[in-house]
Design a protein around this motif. Structure first.
Motif: not given
Lengths: 229, 481
Positions: B133-138, B203-205, B228-231
């Motif tokens: 969901s993030l938009t690149a800052a560059i 560990a996964a987090s 990220v990837a829907g998570k």
């Protein structure tokens, strides 16, 4: 008080050997005022520099209060000049960027006198030689010749020396100012029991002396003593 | 009047000459101090570089060139093999992902047209893209579009639809790095400017660290969420990598990144730390042998920085020589000035001796007079240094770096944009930047040390003429009478 024993000072210039002082012997007692006259270049200043330990004789000796200067190390000779001798020069030789008071304080500083004590004594001495109070803090290169010579005499008296050696002290002064300086030296000798040896061309000053010497061809000849005023 | 007061008075006896001497001294002292400041700044930078990357080795898959190269991925077993090599103190595995922004309408249109965004290929062979969901800052800009519009081979499709050229709506990817410790790709500790780290990195987090510019672009703060990837991930902290590219990135735990990439146990690279600088070369050889040259490429960060460090060391050497030369010049100026003054005042020295001054008193007076001049020169020189030291250091560094620029800009495996892990403006890329990032500021400590040295040299310079005064005889008083 001071005794010269067969003093010789020899200079070599190329092949020439000059002896401005050639076997001078004499003795001066405490409180005496003596004058040495002679032609220019006759060795009067050289003799004075030997007596004041500014220079070392080629041979002979100077004995002050029973102590021989010959063989004394430089440090002891410096101490002798500081403690026992007061110099008055024809060119005054004051430090130009210092005030009259500071110039008079210099010998006392070298002798380790405390600052407050030397400042007080310097002012007393300058009053004694009749330098105006407002001129005491003035730089000496802004004083007249007569005033500078008074400062030089005050400086010579700073450490209460036993002997004052004055090299033509009135040579650069007008007649009136020179007269004041002569009176001053004469009274110092009389009132403070200070031995004074003056090299001079000044007949007036020479006449004031208890003993009169003439230096010619390196030899010192005593002339008839004058009755002191 | 004391000796000191008399010395100060003498120093100002001839004001024009004093001003000239002070000006010349100030230039020499200012130059000396500037060189000392530059020397200290460069020395600190060299120390920092050696401390940060001097003992680290980077292991990449053999043939791997970040997101573009080939080869077989590294595994946890190889990490264990690396850890068993003598002198290795730690092995940090990383997994790099390339995130692309979720653009539902564009994706749909592209899919209908049979196209996909170039650059959506998986990192190091990662199949498919990972959306966020993030938009690149560059912004892609000219370079980004040029790099991704032509000759693209890493897209998942190349346009097979109706024969018309597809309209590309390229946005730069975001680098997500899974790491087994709180360090960046070079092994340097992450600079977390707000929030906290990720805790257990093995560990996964769903916690993440976000770069400052990326956080700013997406209005994220500690506690904010993104996907990220829907998570959904929560921002645990904001870090500052020091570069624009480096801050357009996300750090996750290694296990989480491996899970997102659906490549459990795989590593993009490993950062191996060696116990000392002396053992780096031998450990590199041993590590390469243990992992096999067909399996892994071992590179030494220090090698890539050697030119930069060498340049910095040469600047350090030049500045030290210049400092000593300027110091000697200041000493020489004092020596010559004082010799001149002693000669000029022979008669006055004779007078002082005639009235009973000791040699040491007169010598001390001249030394103090010299120190008064040096003190004045130091004040002006320190002012000059405080303004000029930065510029002088920059000039030295730029002249040094330009002479070796060809070598400095060489990047090792994994360096540069799109070069995969390690291409985030870390210490392996842009050594020239390291040179220009040296900050020379005139700190009071350095200035004080420099002035102490100046005074030391000045005392030596003044002692010679002071000793000359001892040789002047009091009979000088009668000179000219």
């Amino acid at each position: 008080m001071i005794e010269a024993k067969d003093l010789v000072r020899q200079f070599t210039s190329g092949d020439r050997t000059i002896k401005p002082v050639n076997g001078v012997s004499f003795e001066l007692g405490k409180g005496q005022l003596a004058s040495i006259v002679g032609k220019s270049g006759s060795g009067k200043s050289t003799l004075l520099s030997l007596l004041g330990a500014l220079d070392k004789p080629t041979s002979g000796d100077v004995v002050v209060d029973g102590v021989s200067l010959a063989g004394l190390p430089d440090g002891k000779l410096t101490e002798y000049r500081r403690r026992d001798i007061g110099f008055v020069f024809q060119q005054f030789n004051l430090i130009p960027n210092l005030s009259a008071v500071d110039n008079v304080m210099l010998p006392m500083e070298f002798a380790g006198v405390r600052t407050s004590a030397r400042a007080q004594r310097a002012r007393e001495l300058l009053e004694q030689v009749q330098l105006d109070p407002e001129k005491q803090t003035r730089r000496t290169n802004r004083l007249s010749g007569g005033e500078q010579q008074r400062v030089a005499i005050a400086r010579a008296l700073a450490n209460e020396p036993k002997l004052i050696l004055a090299d033509e002290p009135t040579g650069n002064l007008d007649e009136q100012t020179g007269g004041h300086i002569i009176e001053l030296l004469s009274s110092l000798s009389r009132d403070h029991n200070t031995t004074i040896l003056v090299v001079t061309h000044d007949r007036g000053l020479a006449r004031k002396a208890d003993r009169r010497f003439r230096l010619q061809q390196g030899q010192l000849v005593e002339e008839a003593a004058a009755a002191r005023n | 009047m004391s000796v000191l007061a008399r010395s100060v008075g003498n120093a100002f006896r001839n004001k024009i000459r004093t001003a000239a001497v002070v000006a010349v001294l100030a230039v020499a002292i200012g130059l000396a101090l500037s060189m000392l400041v530059a020397n200290q700044a460069v020395g600190a930078k060299v120390q920092e570089l050696n401390a940060s990357v001097g003992t680290t080795l980077t292991v990449n898959p053999a043939g791997g060139q970040g997101f573009e190269g080939g080869g077989e991925p590294l595994t946890a077993a190889e990490a264990a093999t690396a850890a068993a090599v003598p002198n290795v103190t730690s092995v940090v595995g990383t997994k790099a992902l390339r995130l692309r922004t979720e653009t539902a309408t564009t994706d749909t249109a592209n899919a209908a047209a049979g196209t996909a965004q170039p650059g959506a290929g998986g990192p190091g062979g990662q199949a498919g893209g990972v959306t966020t969901s993030l938009t690149a800052a560059i912004d892609a800009g000219t370079l980004g579009n040029r790099n991704n519009n032509t000759g693209s081979t890493n897209g998942t499709g190349t346009g097979t639809g109706n024969g018309t050229e597809p309209v590309r709506t390229f946005t730069l990817p975001i680098t997500a790095t899974g790491t087994a410790a709180e360090v960046d790709s070079s092994g340097k500790a992450l600079d977390i400017t707000s929030g906290t780290g990720l805790g257990d990195y093995s560990a996964a987090s769903t916690k993440a660290l976000v770069g400052t510019t990326l956080a700013g672009k997406n209005k994220l703060a500690t506690g904010s969420t993104f996907t990220v990837a829907g998570k959904t991930f929560t921002v645990a902290g904001i870090f500052d990598a020091g570069t624009t590219f480096g801050n357009n990135a996300v750090y996750l735990t290694l296990a989480e990144a491996q899970a997102l990439a659906e490549t459990p146990g795989e590593l993009s690279s490993m950062v191996v730390t060696v116990n000392s600088m002396e053992n780096v070369d031998s450990t590199k050889t041993a590590l390469q042998a243990a992992l096999g040259s067909s399996k892994a490429d071992v590179t030494q960060g220090q090698r890539n920085l050697e030119t930069a460090v060498s340049s910095l060391n040469s600047v350090k050497g030049i500045s030290l020589v210049a400092f000593i030369a300027a110091l000697a010049t200041a000493g020489l100026i004092i020596l010559l000035i004082m010799v001149m003054l002693v000669r000029e005042r022979r008669r006055e020295i004779g007078v002082l001796k005639a009235i009973g001054a000791r040699n040491r008193t007169i010598g001390l007076q001249f030394v103090l007079e010299a120190l008064v001049l040096v003190a004045l020169g130091s004040v002006v020189g320190a002012a000059i240094a405080s303004f000029a030291s930065g510029g002088i250091a920059s000039a030295l560094i730029s002249s040094s770096s330009s002479s070796g620029a060809g070598a400095v800009d060489q990047r090792g495996p994994g360096g540069g944009f799109g070069g995969g892990f390690g291409g985030q403006g870390g210490p392996f890329g842009g050594a020239t930047q390291l040179l220009t990032s040296v900050t020379a500021s005139a700190s009071p400590g350095v200035i004080a040390a420099g002035i102490t040295a100046v005074f030391g040299v000045a005392i030596i310079g003044a002692l010679v003429p002071a000793l000359l005064t001892a040789r002047i005889r009091p009979i000088e008083v009668l000179r000219g009478e």
